[in-house]
Design a protein around this motif. Sequence first.
Motif, PDB file in Angstrom:
ATOM      1  N   PRO A 263     -16.633  14.329  31.986  1.00  0.00           N
ATOM      2  CA  PRO A 263     -16.369  15.658  31.429  1.00  0.00           C
ATOM      3  C   PRO A 263     -15.332  15.588  30.311  1.00  0.00           C
ATOM      4  CG  PRO A 263     -16.279  15.694  33.838  1.00  0.00           C
ATOM      5  CD  PRO A 263     -16.334  14.255  33.426  1.00  0.00           C
ATOM      6  N   ARG A 264     -15.540  16.346  29.248  1.00  0.00           N
ATOM      7  CA  ARG A 264     -14.664  16.307  28.070  1.00  0.00           C
ATOM      8  C   ARG A 264     -13.542  17.331  28.208  1.00  0.00           C
ATOM      9  NH1 ARG A 264     -16.021  11.305  26.744  1.00  0.00           N
ATOM     10  NH2 ARG A 264     -18.162  11.100  25.982  1.00  0.00           N
ATOM     11  N   VAL A 265     -12.737  17.161  29.247  1.00  0.00           N
ATOM     12  CA  VAL A 265     -11.685  18.135  29.554  1.00  0.00           C
ATOM     13  C   VAL A 265     -10.625  18.172  28.460  1.00  0.00           C
ATOM     14  CG1 VAL A 265      -9.841  18.706  31.189  1.00  0.00           C
ATOM     15  CG2 VAL A 265     -12.096  18.016  32.040  1.00  0.00           C
ATOM     16  N   ALA A 266     -10.147  17.011  28.041  1.00  0.00           N
ATOM     17  CA  ALA A 266      -9.102  16.970  27.007  1.00  0.00           C
ATOM     18  C   ALA A 266      -9.609  17.586  25.711  1.00  0.00           C
ATOM     19  CB  ALA A 266      -8.642  15.535  26.780  1.00  0.00           C
ATOM     20  N   LEU A 267     -10.864  17.328  25.366  1.00  0.00           N
ATOM     21  CA  LEU A 267     -11.426  17.914  24.154  1.00  0.00           C
ATOM     22  C   LEU A 267     -11.495  19.423  24.268  1.00  0.00           C
ATOM     23  CD1 LEU A 267     -12.887  17.809  21.436  1.00  0.00           C
ATOM     24  CD2 LEU A 267     -15.024  17.410  22.696  1.00  0.00           C
ATOM     25  N   GLY A 268     -11.986  19.930  25.389  1.00  0.00           N
ATOM     26  CA  GLY A 268     -12.095  21.375  25.550  1.00  0.00           C
ATOM     27  C   GLY A 268     -10.772  22.076  25.367  1.00  0.00           C
ATOM     28  N   GLN A 269      -9.713  21.531  25.947  1.00  0.00           N
ATOM     29  CA  GLN A 269      -8.405  22.160  25.810  1.00  0.00           C
ATOM     30  C   GLN A 269      -7.893  22.061  24.379  1.00  0.00           C
ATOM     31  OE1 GLN A 269      -5.676  21.031  29.028  1.00  0.00           O
ATOM     32  NE2 GLN A 269      -7.445  20.658  30.334  1.00  0.00           N
ATOM     33  N   ALA A 270      -8.178  20.941  23.717  1.00  0.00           N
ATOM     34  CA  ALA A 270      -7.733  20.777  22.333  1.00  0.00           C
ATOM     35  C   ALA A 270      -8.476  21.698  21.380  1.00  0.00           C
ATOM     36  CB  ALA A 270      -7.923  19.322  21.902  1.00  0.00           C
ATOM     37  N   LEU A 271      -9.666  22.162  21.762  1.00  0.00           N
ATOM     38  CA  LEU A 271     -10.464  23.035  20.904  1.00  0.00           C
ATOM     39  C   LEU A 271     -10.063  24.505  21.002  1.00  0.00           C
ATOM     40  CD1 LEU A 271     -14.040  21.515  21.318  1.00  0.00           C
ATOM     41  CD2 LEU A 271     -12.586  21.443  19.277  1.00  0.00           C
ATOM     42  N   ARG A 272      -9.176  24.843  21.944  1.00  0.00           N
ATOM     43  CA  ARG A 272      -8.706  26.224  21.993  1.00  0.00           C
ATOM     44  C   ARG A 272      -8.020  26.568  20.673  1.00  0.00           C
ATOM     45  NH1 ARG A 272      -6.522  25.279  27.823  1.00  0.00           N
ATOM     46  NH2 ARG A 272      -4.534  24.966  26.767  1.00  0.00           N
ATOM     47  N   GLY A 273      -8.438  27.669  20.063  1.00  0.00           N
ATOM     48  CA  GLY A 273      -7.879  28.067  18.777  1.00  0.00           C
ATOM     49  C   GLY A 273      -8.511  27.367  17.594  1.00  0.00           C
ATOM     50  N   VAL A 274      -9.425  26.427  17.849  1.00  0.00           N
ATOM     51  CA  VAL A 274     -10.126  25.704  16.786  1.00  0.00           C
ATOM     52  C   VAL A 274     -11.613  26.040  16.809  1.00  0.00           C
ATOM     53  CG1 VAL A 274     -10.753  23.423  15.893  1.00  0.00           C
ATOM     54  CG2 VAL A 274      -8.444  23.819  16.799  1.00  0.00           C
ATOM     55  N   ALA A 275     -12.257  25.854  17.953  1.00  0.00           N
ATOM     56  CA  ALA A 275     -13.680  26.155  18.081  1.00  0.00           C
ATOM     57  C   ALA A 275     -13.898  27.661  18.166  1.00  0.00           C
ATOM     58  CB  ALA A 275     -14.255  25.475  19.315  1.00  0.00           C
ATOM     59  N   SER A 276     -14.987  28.119  17.564  1.00  0.00           N
ATOM     60  CA  SER A 276     -15.333  29.542  17.661  1.00  0.00           C
ATOM     61  C   SER A 276     -16.228  29.816  18.860  1.00  0.00           C
ATOM     62  CB  SER A 276     -16.027  29.998  16.375  1.00  0.00           C
ATOM     63  OG  SER A 276     -17.121  29.154  16.037  1.00  0.00           O
ATOM     64  N   ALA A 277     -16.975  28.811  19.330  1.00  0.00           N
ATOM     65  CA  ALA A 277     -17.830  28.926  20.508  1.00  0.00           C
ATOM     66  C   ALA A 277     -18.080  27.525  21.046  1.00  0.00           C
ATOM     67  CB  ALA A 277     -19.153  29.611  20.172  1.00  0.00           C
ATOM     68  N   ALA A 278     -18.406  27.433  22.324  1.00  0.00           N
ATOM     69  CA  ALA A 278     -18.654  26.119  22.926  1.00  0.00           C
ATOM     70  C   ALA A 278     -19.444  26.289  24.211  1.00  0.00           C
ATOM     71  CB  ALA A 278     -17.335  25.398  23.215  1.00  0.00           C
ATOM     72  N   LEU A 279     -20.152  25.210  24.569  1.00  0.00           N
ATOM     73  CA  LEU A 279     -20.764  25.079  25.892  1.00  0.00           C
ATOM     74  C   LEU A 279     -21.020  23.599  26.122  1.00  0.00           C
ATOM     75  CD1 LEU A 279     -24.477  26.360  25.843  1.00  0.00           C
ATOM     76  CD2 LEU A 279     -23.326  25.221  23.948  1.00  0.00           C
ATOM     77  N   ASP A 280     -21.284  23.233  27.380  1.00  0.00           N
ATOM     78  CA  ASP A 280     -21.579  21.827  27.638  1.00  0.00           C
ATOM     79  C   ASP A 280     -23.091  21.611  27.634  1.00  0.00           C
ATOM     80  OD1 ASP A 280     -22.209  22.899  30.187  1.00  0.00           O
ATOM     81  OD2 ASP A 280     -21.542  21.093  31.205  1.00  0.00           O
ATOM     82  N   VAL A 281     -23.490  20.384  27.279  1.00  0.00           N
ATOM     83  CA  VAL A 281     -24.905  20.049  27.165  1.00  0.00           C
ATOM     84  C   VAL A 281     -25.376  19.468  28.488  1.00  0.00           C
ATOM     85  CG1 VAL A 281     -26.637  18.722  25.919  1.00  0.00           C
ATOM     86  CG2 VAL A 281     -24.640  19.614  24.701  1.00  0.00           C
ATOM     87  N   SER A 282     -26.030  20.291  29.284  1.00  0.00           N
ATOM     88  CA  SER A 282     -26.557  19.842  30.573  1.00  0.00           C
ATOM     89  C   SER A 282     -28.082  19.832  30.580  1.00  0.00           C
ATOM     90  CB  SER A 282     -26.039  20.732  31.707  1.00  0.00           C
ATOM     91  OG  SER A 282     -26.355  22.092  31.469  1.00  0.00           O
ATOM     92  N   ASP A 283     -28.705  20.765  29.866  1.00  0.00           N
ATOM     93  CA  ASP A 283     -30.164  20.908  29.892  1.00  0.00           C
ATOM     94  C   ASP A 283     -30.829  20.470  28.591  1.00  0.00           C
ATOM     95  OD1 ASP A 283     -30.074  21.919  32.492  1.00  0.00           O
ATOM     96  OD2 ASP A 283     -29.763  23.959  31.778  1.00  0.00           O
ATOM     97  N   GLY A 284     -30.106  19.752  27.743  1.00  0.00           N
ATOM     98  CA  GLY A 284     -30.650  19.317  26.465  1.00  0.00           C
ATOM     99  C   GLY A 284     -29.999  20.051  25.316  1.00  0.00           C
ATOM    100  N   LEU A 285     -29.729  19.341  24.226  1.00  0.00           N
ATOM    101  CA  LEU A 285     -28.982  19.918  23.110  1.00  0.00           C
ATOM    102  C   LEU A 285     -29.688  21.148  22.540  1.00  0.00           C
ATOM    103  CD1 LEU A 285     -27.204  17.864  20.367  1.00  0.00           C
ATOM    104  CD2 LEU A 285     -28.471  19.922  19.764  1.00  0.00           C
ATOM    105  N   ILE A 286     -30.984  21.066  22.301  1.00  0.00           N
ATOM    106  CA  ILE A 286     -31.703  22.209  21.741  1.00  0.00           C
ATOM    107  C   ILE A 286     -31.709  23.382  22.710  1.00  0.00           C
ATOM    108  CG2 ILE A 286     -33.969  23.055  21.019  1.00  0.00           C
ATOM    109  CD1 ILE A 286     -32.658  21.379  18.904  1.00  0.00           C
ATOM    110  N   GLY A 287     -31.986  23.119  23.974  1.00  0.00           N
ATOM    111  CA  GLY A 287     -32.025  24.190  24.958  1.00  0.00           C
ATOM    112  C   GLY A 287     -30.690  24.877  25.112  1.00  0.00           C
TER     113      GLY A 287
END
Length: 319
Positions: free
Chosen positions: A190-214
Amino acid sequence: MPSEFDLIRRHFLRPTQHTALAGGDDAALIAPRPGMQLAVSTDMLVAGTHFFADTDARDLGWKALAVNVSDLAAMGAEPRWAFLALALPTADDAWLTAFAEGFYACAAAFGVDLAGGDTTRGPLDVCVTVIGETPAGQALTRAGARPGDELWVSGQPGFAALGLWALRDGLRLAPVGRTRCLAALHRPQPRVALGQALRGVASAALDVSDGLIGDLRHLLQASGCGAQIDLSALPLAALTDYGAAHEVALRALLSGGDDYELLFTATAAHHADIAALAERLDLPLHCIGRLNDRPGEILLRAADGSLQPPQTTGYDHFA
């Protein structure tokens, strides 16, 4: 034969770090730190659907928690507590010992307390609920992306799909590639450190569990946007270097799933910040496209500039 409560005491009662009252009572007692919101997620892993029945119990223990922790990572949350519900065909002490070893290894890696749960007899089924904390008002969601935002993905999507196809379908991979892909399938990180570092940087996010396109479709639906993906920007080289044909590698990356990488958006003004973040975390972050104002539309841009819709979709449990 040990009772349900013997099994719980033997395998799932260990000291906790930040839980006022953990397993053994009618409910756990937990409290968020001041100024924090709780992020809560539940995932179920069912034998024959999400994993092979003969999957190594240690790997299953790790993955059962890791896939839930990944949901918290996508929200920019810090994992804190987990609740585990197990349906078991038999009270197999050796299997439970190994499962608990893998589960607690993941818990230790990400600072999670097992705060409670339940066991029962039935077909093998693992259900985990995780609770994390994020500063109030700072959680990442799927709904913040805007036209013009860049689209990014972390790490190496596609490895887990190649591992699955090697096991299930006999896909031939180079030996080192097979080992790496099976590790991605059985022990996601799991990209926990990345997720926390993206607070205030990313406008939206989700994890890829069912395929990138899906999974991208979910983000676009929540944000009311469309997207173009630049095929030349996709990280395909590692997949083809391991022996996958180009079309197989592309299908694994775009629709294979089970990656647990983060797919996120950010304004172009944050491009240099994200590149610096990749270096600081020693984690590849790939800018693979851009969002537009055509809600729900996904197009793939080839090297010659031509556009086409993706031919693959994500995993759907009921499709």
